[in-house]
Design a protein around this motif. Structure first.
Motif, PDB file in Angstrom:
ATOM      1  N   MET A  45       0.824  -1.217   0.000  1.00  0.00           N
ATOM      2  CA  MET A  45       0.000   0.000   0.000  1.00  0.00           C
ATOM      3  C   MET A  45       0.855   1.263   0.000  1.00  0.00           C
ATOM      4  SD  MET A  45      -2.932  -1.386  -0.197  1.00  0.00           S
ATOM      5  CE  MET A  45      -4.230  -0.195   0.185  1.00  0.00           C
ATOM      6  N   GLU A  46       1.810   1.338   0.942  1.00  0.00           N
ATOM      7  CA  GLU A  46       2.732   2.474   0.982  1.00  0.00           C
ATOM      8  C   GLU A  46       4.008   2.033   1.683  1.00  0.00           C
ATOM      9  OE1 GLU A  46      -0.628   3.646   2.030  1.00  0.00           O
ATOM     10  OE2 GLU A  46      -0.447   2.175   3.636  1.00  0.00           O
ATOM     11  N   PHE A  47       5.136   2.296   1.029  1.00  0.00           N
ATOM     12  CA  PHE A  47       6.427   1.923   1.602  1.00  0.00           C
ATOM     13  C   PHE A  47       7.517   2.715   0.895  1.00  0.00           C
ATOM     14  CE2 PHE A  47       5.444  -0.820  -1.915  1.00  0.00           C
ATOM     15  CZ  PHE A  47       6.636  -1.149  -2.542  1.00  0.00           C
ATOM     16  N   THR A  54       6.548   4.693  -2.434  1.00  0.00           N
ATOM     17  CA  THR A  54       5.873   4.039  -3.539  1.00  0.00           C
ATOM     18  C   THR A  54       4.764   3.169  -2.971  1.00  0.00           C
ATOM     19  OG1 THR A  54       6.203   2.738  -5.556  1.00  0.00           O
ATOM     20  CG2 THR A  54       7.420   2.034  -3.588  1.00  0.00           C
ATOM     21  N   GLY A  55       4.019   2.498  -3.827  1.00  0.00           N
ATOM     22  CA  GLY A  55       2.915   1.665  -3.372  1.00  0.00           C
ATOM     23  C   GLY A  55       1.592   2.102  -3.979  1.00  0.00           C
ATOM     24  N   PHE A  56       0.585   1.294  -3.761  1.00  0.00           N
ATOM     25  CA  PHE A  56      -0.730   1.558  -4.349  1.00  0.00           C
ATOM     26  C   PHE A  56      -1.307   2.885  -3.880  1.00  0.00           C
ATOM     27  CE2 PHE A  56      -5.449   0.895  -4.101  1.00  0.00           C
ATOM     28  CZ  PHE A  56      -5.683   0.953  -5.465  1.00  0.00           C
ATOM     29  N   ASP A  57      -1.320   3.117  -2.564  1.00  0.00           N
ATOM     30  CA  ASP A  57      -1.851   4.384  -2.045  1.00  0.00           C
ATOM     31  C   ASP A  57      -1.074   5.576  -2.590  1.00  0.00           C
ATOM     32  OD1 ASP A  57      -4.120   3.969  -0.461  1.00  0.00           O
ATOM     33  OD2 ASP A  57      -2.937   3.297   1.244  1.00  0.00           O
ATOM     34  N   ILE A  58       0.242   5.465  -2.630  1.00  0.00           N
ATOM     35  CA  ILE A  58       1.075   6.580  -3.071  1.00  0.00           C
ATOM     36  C   ILE A  58       0.763   6.938  -4.517  1.00  0.00           C
ATOM     37  CG2 ILE A  58       3.436   7.407  -3.400  1.00  0.00           C
ATOM     38  CD1 ILE A  58       2.671   6.883  -0.451  1.00  0.00           C
ATOM     39  N   GLU A  59       0.728   5.930  -5.379  1.00  0.00           N
ATOM     40  CA  GLU A  59       0.491   6.201  -6.795  1.00  0.00           C
ATOM     41  C   GLU A  59      -0.947   6.628  -7.059  1.00  0.00           C
ATOM     42  OE1 GLU A  59       1.892   3.236  -9.471  1.00  0.00           O
ATOM     43  OE2 GLU A  59       3.984   3.416  -8.801  1.00  0.00           O
ATOM     44  N   ALA A  95      -3.705   9.138   4.129  1.00  0.00           N
ATOM     45  CA  ALA A  95      -3.755   8.060   3.144  1.00  0.00           C
ATOM     46  C   ALA A  95      -2.762   6.991   3.541  1.00  0.00           C
ATOM     47  CB  ALA A  95      -3.433   8.600   1.755  1.00  0.00           C
ATOM     48  N   SER A  96      -3.249   5.945   4.196  1.00  0.00           N
ATOM     49  CA  SER A  96      -2.327   4.936   4.703  1.00  0.00           C
ATOM     50  C   SER A  96      -3.062   3.631   5.007  1.00  0.00           C
ATOM     51  CB  SER A  96      -1.620   5.452   5.966  1.00  0.00           C
ATOM     52  OG  SER A  96      -0.390   4.814   6.155  1.00  0.00           O
ATOM     53  N   ALA A  97      -3.806   3.130   3.993  1.00  0.00           N
ATOM     54  CA  ALA A  97      -4.563   1.885   4.175  1.00  0.00           C
ATOM     55  C   ALA A  97      -5.424   1.949   5.430  1.00  0.00           C
ATOM     56  CB  ALA A  97      -3.616   0.685   4.223  1.00  0.00           C
ATOM     57  N   ILE A  98      -6.250   2.988   5.518  1.00  0.00           N
ATOM     58  CA  ILE A  98      -7.077   3.221   6.706  1.00  0.00           C
ATOM     59  C   ILE A  98      -8.466   2.611   6.502  1.00  0.00           C
ATOM     60  CG2 ILE A  98      -8.096   4.968   8.208  1.00  0.00           C
ATOM     61  CD1 ILE A  98      -5.866   6.862   7.338  1.00  0.00           C
ATOM     62  N   TYR A  99      -8.880   1.745   7.425  1.00  0.00           N
ATOM     63  CA  TYR A  99     -10.221   1.176   7.356  1.00  0.00           C
ATOM     64  C   TYR A  99     -11.261   2.236   7.720  1.00  0.00           C
ATOM     65  CZ  TYR A  99      -8.137  -3.512   7.232  1.00  0.00           C
ATOM     66  OH  TYR A  99      -7.433  -4.638   6.903  1.00  0.00           O
TER      67      TYR A  99
END
Length: 253
Positions: A45-47, A54-59, A95-99
């Motif tokens: 997700m973000e790293f 990079t990661g899904f959330d970042i992009e 934005a950090s894979a938050i439920y």
């Protein structure tokens, strides 16, 4: 005396002009910049890789901002500080894979859901004592990250498990890999990614929950939420969203 009076008036006018300029500049700067808080320790997700986020959330956030005609200013922060930091105006979006939990909705607003996830259990491959999540109740040591839903969920649903709370996502994985805990509970995307790169562990087939991920914003920032949701809808239509999910999670069957 007259010259001194004129000098004072001139200085006062200049000071007022400088003060006004300083006050206006941040607002003008903020108009085309979105400050986004993230804890970039949660692949995919973000790293951070090669010194860059990079990661899904970042992009996805970068693509959303581009669609909105804005630039992103990233703010790095521990996960547990995301909601407090957002509320205190340190950034505009978390934005950090938050439920999108009911508890969080009490203090922040969320965007439309952008991905479906859920809690999963990671165990060591050589540990046959945990075949189902219910086995965690047998006094198993389970690592979880502070500030995540994993903490409260384990406490309420698996009171027989011994929680080992850590600050960082990687520390949670390290405890499992070295055998200091019996399991780790985290989001399924991160669990699957870690198991892919670490042959010592596996993800239980049976998940714990089904959750929706959303981007958090302050209550009252309705215009920003509307802009973000419109941009997300645009990315779903033009193929950008599908390209990103395929890249980071693989193509759907």
């Amino acid at each position: 005396m007259m010259k001194m009076s004129q000098l004072l008036r001139t200085c006062t006018a200049v000071f007022a002009l400088i003060t006004a300029t300083v006050a206006i500049t941040p607002a003008a700067h903020a108009a085309d910049v979105i400050r986004v808080g993230t804890d970039a320790t949660f692949p995919p997700m973000e790293f951070v890789k090669d010194g860059k986020r990079t990661g899904f959330d970042i992009e996805l956030i970068e693509a959303l901002a581009k669609t909105m005609g804005k630039k992103v200013q990233w703010v790095d922060i521990d996960f547990k500080g995301l909601i407090p930091g957002l509320i205190s105006n340190r950034f505009d979006i978390a934005a950090s894979a938050i439920y999108m939990t009911d508890e969080r909705r009490k203090v922040v607003n969320f965007s439309d859901p952008y991905y479906r996830g859920g809690l999963a259990v990671l165990v060591r491959r050589d540990d046959n004592s945990i075949k189902l999540p219910a086995d965690l109740n047998n006094g198993k040591k389970v690592s979880v990250q502070v500030g995540t839903k994993s903490v409260s969920f384990l406490k309420e649903s698996y009171p027989g498990a011994e929680r080992v709370e850590v600050e960082k996502n990687q520390a949670m994985f390290d405890l499992l890999a070295t055998g200091r805990v019996n399991a780790a509970v985290t989001g399924r995307p991160a669990a699957v990614e870690y198991a892919r790169t670490q042959p010592l562990v596996r993800v239980l087939d049976k998940g714990l929950t089904t959750e929706l991920y959303g981007y958090a914003m302050r209550k009252g920032d309705t215009e920003l939420a509307e802009q973000l949701n419109r941009a997300l809808a645009t990315l779903r239509v033009n193929g950008t969203y599908t390209a990103l999910t395929d890249k980071w999670f693989g193509k759907s069957e």
